[in-house]
Scaffold this motif. Sequence first.
Motif, PDB file in Angstrom:
ATOM      1  N   THR A 161       0.890  -1.249  -0.006  1.00  0.00           N
ATOM      2  CA  THR A 161      -0.031   0.094   0.126  1.00  0.00           C
ATOM      3  C   THR A 161       0.936   1.341  -0.165  1.00  0.00           C
ATOM      4  O   THR A 161       2.145   0.997   0.572  1.00  0.00           O
ATOM      5  CB  THR A 161      -0.964  -0.064   1.336  1.00  0.00           C
ATOM      6  N   VAL A 162       0.512   2.160  -0.817  1.00  0.00           N
ATOM      7  CA  VAL A 162       1.307   3.509  -0.868  1.00  0.00           C
ATOM      8  C   VAL A 162       0.328   4.600  -0.422  1.00  0.00           C
ATOM      9  O   VAL A 162      -0.790   4.653  -0.868  1.00  0.00           O
ATOM     10  CB  VAL A 162       1.796   3.792  -2.218  1.00  0.00           C
ATOM     11  N   VAL A 196      -3.300   4.279  -1.359  1.00  0.00           N
ATOM     12  CA  VAL A 196      -3.802   3.291  -2.552  1.00  0.00           C
ATOM     13  C   VAL A 196      -3.377   2.138  -2.393  1.00  0.00           C
ATOM     14  O   VAL A 196      -2.183   1.697  -2.296  1.00  0.00           O
ATOM     15  CB  VAL A 196      -3.526   3.676  -4.000  1.00  0.00           C
ATOM     16  N   GLU A 197      -4.335   0.883  -2.399  1.00  0.00           N
ATOM     17  CA  GLU A 197      -3.882  -0.337  -2.104  1.00  0.00           C
ATOM     18  C   GLU A 197      -3.325  -1.106  -3.175  1.00  0.00           C
ATOM     19  O   GLU A 197      -3.498  -0.527  -4.278  1.00  0.00           O
ATOM     20  CB  GLU A 197      -5.121  -1.292  -1.740  1.00  0.00           C
ATOM     21  N   PRO A 198      -2.335  -2.096  -3.181  1.00  0.00           N
ATOM     22  CA  PRO A 198      -2.148  -2.847  -4.221  1.00  0.00           C
ATOM     23  C   PRO A 198      -2.981  -3.269  -5.242  1.00  0.00           C
ATOM     24  O   PRO A 198      -3.972  -3.493  -4.915  1.00  0.00           O
ATOM     25  CB  PRO A 198      -1.310  -3.967  -3.636  1.00  0.00           C
ATOM     26  N   GLY A 199      -2.612  -2.975  -6.448  1.00  0.00           N
ATOM     27  CA  GLY A 199      -3.559  -3.055  -7.777  1.00  0.00           C
ATOM     28  C   GLY A 199      -4.648  -2.542  -7.938  1.00  0.00           C
ATOM     29  O   GLY A 199      -5.590  -2.281  -8.891  1.00  0.00           O
ATOM     30  N   ALA A 200      -4.730  -1.130  -7.065  1.00  0.00           N
ATOM     31  CA  ALA A 200      -5.748  -0.240  -7.270  1.00  0.00           C
ATOM     32  C   ALA A 200      -5.486   1.085  -7.712  1.00  0.00           C
ATOM     33  O   ALA A 200      -4.174   1.412  -7.960  1.00  0.00           O
ATOM     34  CB  ALA A 200      -6.395  -0.130  -5.817  1.00  0.00           C
ATOM     35  N   SER A 201      -6.572   1.761  -8.084  1.00  0.00           N
ATOM     36  CA  SER A 201      -6.028   3.096  -8.501  1.00  0.00           C
ATOM     37  C   SER A 201      -6.845   4.165  -7.987  1.00  0.00           C
ATOM     38  O   SER A 201      -7.889   3.854  -7.266  1.00  0.00           O
ATOM     39  CB  SER A 201      -6.265   3.000 -10.185  1.00  0.00           C
TER      40      SER A 201
END
Length: 116
Positions: A64-65, A82-87
Motif C-alpha cells: 500500500t502506498v 492506494v492499495e496494491p492493484g488499485a487506482s
Amino acid sequence: MTNLSFKSRISRPAALATATAVGLLAALTAAPSTAAAAGSAPPECVRYYSSWRYTTVVNSCDVTVAVTVEYADGEAAPCRVVEPGASATFAGYGPQLNHVAGLGTCEPDSVTTIGA
C-alpha cells in the motif's frame, strides 16, 4: 594575508560539514511520518496518467502506498492511500494547463483507502 585567506577557506568547509552533519542527524532522528511528509518519490511501480480533466494514479506494487499528485504551480493534491492493484483519481491539469510535475509520498491526515 595568504594565510588568512587559506584559513577562511578551511573554516567554510568545516562549518558547512558541521551544519550538514547536524541536519543529517536531525533527519535521521525524525519520526517516520515526518520523513514521509517530506514528499519523497514513490516506488517506480506507482505510475500516473494525466489528462485535461483527470490524473489517474495506479499502484502496481505489492504494498500500500500513500501518494499525492504534485502540480507545476507548486500545489499538491490531498494525500490518498492506494492499495496494491488499485487506482485513484485526482484532478487533471485543467484549462490553465497546470500540468502534473510528478508524484510524491505523503502522510494522510485521515486515512481514505482506495481499493480495499
